[in-house]
Design an enzyme around this catalytic site. Structure first.
Site, mmCIF file in Angstrom:
data_model
loop_
_atom_site.group_PDB
_atom_site.id
_atom_site.type_symbol
_atom_site.label_atom_id
_atom_site.label_comp_id
_atom_site.label_asym_id
_atom_site.label_seq_id
_atom_site.Cartn_x
_atom_site.Cartn_y
_atom_site.Cartn_z
ATOM 1 N N CYS A 94 0.837 -1.208 0.000
ATOM 2 C CA CYS A 94 0.000 0.000 0.000
ATOM 3 C C CYS A 94 0.872 1.259 0.000
ATOM 4 O O CYS A 94 1.448 1.598 -1.031
ATOM 5 C CB CYS A 94 -0.994 -0.035 1.157
ATOM 6 S SG CYS A 94 -2.361 1.149 0.958
ATOM 7 N N HIS A 183 -3.630 -5.229 0.391
ATOM 8 C CA HIS A 183 -3.104 -5.531 1.726
ATOM 9 C C HIS A 183 -3.081 -7.041 1.970
ATOM 10 O O HIS A 183 -4.076 -7.604 2.436
ATOM 11 C CB HIS A 183 -3.971 -4.866 2.798
ATOM 12 C CG HIS A 183 -3.710 -3.416 2.993
ATOM 13 N ND1 HIS A 183 -2.654 -2.938 3.739
ATOM 14 C CD2 HIS A 183 -4.381 -2.339 2.527
ATOM 15 C CE1 HIS A 183 -2.676 -1.611 3.738
ATOM 16 N NE2 HIS A 183 -3.708 -1.220 3.002
ATOM 17 N N GLU A 185 -1.656 -8.457 4.349
ATOM 18 C CA GLU A 185 -1.583 -8.692 5.800
ATOM 19 C C GLU A 185 -2.924 -8.518 6.504
ATOM 20 O O GLU A 185 -3.066 -8.905 7.667
ATOM 21 C CB GLU A 185 -0.530 -7.763 6.430
ATOM 22 C CG GLU A 185 -0.987 -6.344 6.714
ATOM 23 C CD GLU A 185 -1.045 -5.411 5.515
ATOM 24 O OE1 GLU A 185 -1.027 -4.183 5.721
ATOM 25 O OE2 GLU A 185 -1.123 -5.899 4.365
#
Length: 238
Positions: A94, A183, A185
Site C-alpha cells: 500500500c 493488503h 496482511e
C-alpha cells in the site's frame, strides 16, 4: 544480516489494542519466527540499518500520503533506492508500494475516482506467469484494499503484474523489489474494523461502508504473497 519491517505508520489505537499493528499482521503472514524480523519505525525517527547489513525488507502501509513528502518518507525513499541498487529483496505494501514506486522514478497521487476500499478482485497480468513472486497464483483473487492514493505511473523499467478495473497498478516488480497496492496482511477482522472506523470519510467520498462490509470475504490468496516472499528469501537468489 537483518531482515527488517519498515514501519511507515500505524493503525488506529483501538484496533491496535485488540488486534495488534501492521508489523504484527505482516509477521503473522510471513509465518515468521519470533525476532526473525526487526521492526524499524521510520515514521517516529528510528534509523534504518546500513543497506549492506540487510537481507530483506517489507514496507508497511500507512495513513500518511506519499505526496506530502514528509522528511522521514523522503529519507526512506533514498534508502530504498540504495537497497534496490544492491538487489536486496523488498516488498512494499500500500503506502510502501507507492513509496517504492515514487523512490524509483514513478508517480504517485490521489486516485481520480477517490478511494478504493473493501474486498476487490485483483487480476494477474501475463507477465506474472514468469514472475518469481506471482508465478503459479490464481489468475484472479480477492484482496483487501483501503487507499486514497495510487501509483499513477510506474518507474522506468518496472513490470506491471496485477490490476483491476479501478487500479491499473495493483502490483509491479523492478529488479528484486515488488510493490502491491492491496493488503496481504489484512484479515477479515482488521478490514471490517477499518471500514467501520472510516465509515464517515468513505461515505463522504461516495462509498457505502455498510455495503462494503457485507461483501467482505477471506483473502487467502492475497495473504499468500507474504508467505511466497518469505520462501523466496530462502532461495540462493531472487
Amino acid at each position: 544480516m537483518q531482515k527488517i519491517i519498515i514501519k511507515t505508520g500505524r493503525t488506529y489505537p483501538a484496533l491496535a489494542e485488540k488486534l495488534g499493528d501492521f508489523e504484527h499482521w505482516i509477521a503473522r503472514e510471513l509465518q515468521a519466527a519470533p525476532d526473525e524480523w526487526r521492526v524499524v519505525d521510520v515514521q517516529r525517527g528510528e534509523t534504518l540499518p546500513a543497506v549492506e547489513d540487510c537481507a530483506a525488507a517489507v514496507i508497511t502501509g500507512s495513513p500518511a500520503m506519499v505526496s506530502d513528502r514528509e522528511d522521514w518518507s523522503v529519507s526512506t525513499a533514498q534508502w530504498l533506492r540504495q537497497a534496490v541498487a544492491r538487489e536486496i529483496p523488498v516488498l512494499g505494501i500500500c503506502y510502501g508500494h507507492q513509496l517504492l514506486a515514487d523512490a524509483l522514478g514513478g508517480s504517485v497521487g490521489y486516485h481520480p475516482k477517490g478511494p478504493e476500499a473493501g474486498v476487490v478482485e485483483v487480476s494477474l497480468l501475463p507477465a506474472a506467469a514468469e514472475d518469481p513472486l506471482f508465478a503459479g497464483m490464481p489468475a484472479s483473487f480477492p484482496a483487501a484494499v483501503i487507499h486514497w492514493q495510487s501509483v499513477s505511473a510506474l518507474p522506468p523499467g518496472a513490470v506491471r503484474l496485477a490490476a483491476n478495473a479501478f487500479e491499473p497498478n495493483h502490483a509491479f516488480r523492478l529488479g528484486s523489489a515488488w510493490g502491491v497496492q492491496f493488503h496481504p496482511e489484512f484479515d477479515l477482522a482488521a478490514l471490517d474494523a477499518y471500514l467501520a472506523y472510516l465509515a464517515p470519510t468513505l461515505q463522504a467520498a461516495g462509498l457505502t461502508p455498510e455495503a462494503l462490509r457485507t461483501r467482505l470475504c477471506p483473502t487467502p490468496q492475497a495473504a499468500a504473497v507474504l508467505q511466497r516472499f518469505a520462501r523466496l528469501l530462502q532461495q540462493p537468489s531472487v
